[in-house]
Motif scaffolding. Structure first.
Motif, PDB file in Angstrom:
ATOM      1  N   ASP A   1      16.502   7.319   3.178  1.00 30.24           N
ATOM      2  CA  ASP A   1      15.456   6.565   2.478  1.00 30.24           C
ATOM      3  C   ASP A   1      15.523   6.660   1.116  1.00 30.24           C
ATOM      4  O   ASP A   1      15.417   5.644   0.379  1.00 30.24           O
ATOM      5  CB  ASP A   1      14.062   7.208   2.658  1.00 30.24           C
ATOM      6  CG  ASP A   1      13.623   6.593   4.383  1.00 30.24           C
ATOM      7  OD1 ASP A   1      14.186   5.998   5.082  1.00 30.24           O
ATOM      8  OD2 ASP A   1      12.594   7.475   4.676  1.00 30.24           O
TER       9      ASP A   1
ATOM     10  N   SER B   1      16.233   3.240  -1.115  1.00 30.68           N
ATOM     11  CA  SER B   1      15.571   3.149  -2.288  1.00 30.68           C
ATOM     12  C   SER B   1      16.359   2.852  -3.698  1.00 30.68           C
ATOM     13  O   SER B   1      16.201   1.558  -4.323  1.00 30.68           O
ATOM     14  CB  SER B   1      14.516   4.061  -2.685  1.00 30.68           C
ATOM     15  OG  SER B   1      13.744   3.674  -3.475  1.00 30.68           O
TER      16      SER B   1
ATOM     17  N   SER C   1      18.763  -0.293  -3.368  1.00 28.64           N
ATOM     18  CA  SER C   1      18.176  -1.575  -3.218  1.00 28.64           C
ATOM     19  C   SER C   1      17.978  -2.034  -4.649  1.00 28.64           C
ATOM     20  O   SER C   1      18.156  -2.937  -4.919  1.00 28.64           O
ATOM     21  CB  SER C   1      17.170  -1.310  -2.328  1.00 28.64           C
ATOM     22  OG  SER C   1      16.374  -2.432  -2.436  1.00 28.64           O
TER      23      SER C   1
ATOM     24  N   LEU D   1      12.360   9.900  -6.412  1.00 35.68           N
ATOM     25  CA  LEU D   1      13.002  10.122  -5.149  1.00 35.68           C
ATOM     26  C   LEU D   1      12.836  11.402  -4.706  1.00 35.68           C
ATOM     27  O   LEU D   1      13.228  12.616  -5.118  1.00 35.68           O
ATOM     28  CB  LEU D   1      14.465   9.852  -5.399  1.00 35.68           C
ATOM     29  CG  LEU D   1      15.024   8.362  -5.881  1.00 35.68           C
ATOM     30  CD1 LEU D   1      16.531   8.618  -5.905  1.00 35.68           C
ATOM     31  CD2 LEU D   1      14.820   7.287  -4.748  1.00 35.68           C
TER      32      LEU D   1
END
Length: 360
Positions: A29, A33, A36, A189
């Motif tokens: 994930d 993130s 992207s 993050l």
């Protein structure tokens, strides 16, 4: 002293430094993130990588730095570890990357206790000098928790007025210790503890031995802690602790003395024996407290652990007693060690105190 000759306090014994780690396991994930944001053209300048110690925060930062500086966003993050730039980054010779960490005291040759403001000023100079080369420039601060007040204030000013095309990764084990204004100017993050399967992948990659499920349970999903446990026979010691309490809390004095003597052995390359034994006793007591509230934690960290914990801590009153014992006895042992009392006697005193605790 050259940069690559600096002591590396964040390197786990038995494992490569994070910048040399090509295989990134878990944290999909967080990777998604970041990539992207980069591919969309909306890449933030400050990224705060948080999570428990040893979960791979630095490994992720170095992997994302390699990916960014490879300047081919069509690559997967794992593929960037095999590019020519990855070799320069591993050697700390890539001119578009700057590592900020605690400096070495030139008089003692040891690492200083803090990241000083001079290190942040060097970072500002790096961004100014490298601007002429164009393209992305990356800095990794490992760890941001270690900045002193002046360094933190200097970094805050940089985050408020970020250099063009700069990306700063801040690794933080305890983000609450950072200035709120620093946290607010970064995207976070947050990494989660690794699963037993992921711990197993790491062990296989490093050709290290150990039961991954037990190590995941005992390390809290921390790769760094799992590797420390494998290097110091942590699973075997934890099994001995569990066996000590197998008779309803009545402790065999001879076996307790043998465990206490182990805590007095000389510290080796993998760490301090006293700290390991106290840490594992803490884990056992913590898991006993958890057992009284919600049942024995799974997976088990030792053979018959669930059975032992269920007997020792059958209800919430027992859980509270174990939690109080953990806080009191562990603090007493560590305080005694701080003033150089005999480590064997301290551990034995802790074990006797547990055996003499009031019945549930």
């Amino acid at each position: 002293m050259s940069e690559d000759a600096l002591p590396e306090s964040d390197r786990v014994p038995g494992a490569p430094h994070p910048r040399h780690t090509e295989t990134l396991i878990g944290h999909r994930d967080a990777i998604a993130s970041f990539t992207s944001a980069a591919r969309s053209g909306r890449l933030h300048h400050g990224w705060l990588i948080t999570g428990p110690r040893g979960t791979g925060k630095a490994t992720l930062a170095w992997a994302l730095a390699r990916w960014l500086l490879a300047e081919d966003l069509s690559l997967e993050v794992a593929e960037a570890g095999r590019t020519p730039i990855a070799r320069r980054i591993a050697a700390l010779s890539e001119p578009r990357l700057q590592l900020v960490r605690r400096p070495v005291d030139e008089k003692t040759g040891r690492l200083r206790a803090e990241i000083t403001v001079d290190e942040i000023r060097k970072l500002l100079s790096f961004f100014h000098m490298s601007a002429s080369e164009g393209g992305r420039r990356v800095a990794i601060i490992d760890s941001a928790d270690e900045m002193n007040t002046s360094a933190a204030n200097a970094l805050l000013k940089m985050l408020e007025e970020p250099p063009k095309d700069a990306v700063i990764f801040l690794i933080s084990h305890q983000p609450a210790r950072l200035l709120p204004t620093i946290r607010s100017r970064c995207r976070e993050l947050r990494l989660s503890p690794l699963s037993g399967a992921e711990i197993g992948q790491v062990l296989a990659t490093l050709e290290a031995e150990g039961d991954p499920e037990k190590l995941a349970a005992l390390s809290g999903g921390s790769v760094g802690e799992a590797l420390r446990l494998t290097g110091q026979n942590g699973l075997e010691i934890y099994q001995r602790i569990t066996d000590l309490f197998a008779d309803g809390g009545r402790i065999d004095r001879r076996r307790a003395s043998a465990l206490a003597d182990l805590a007095a052995t000389r510290a080796g390359a993998d760490g301090d024996a006293f700290d390991l034994v106290i840490t594992l006793l803490d884990r056992f007591l913590s898991r006993a407290a958890m057992a009284g509230l919600s049942g024995p934690p799974l997976p088990q960290a030792a053979e018959r652990e669930a059975e032992v914990l269920a007997r020792l801590s059958p209800h919430d009153l027992a859980a509270r007693q174990w939690a109080e014992a953990q806080a009191e006895l562990s603090a007493r042992a560590r305080a005694g060690r701080a003033v150089n009392l005999d480590p064997s006697a301290l551990v034995l005193d802790m074990l006797i105190g547990l055996a003499n605790r009031p019945a549930n």
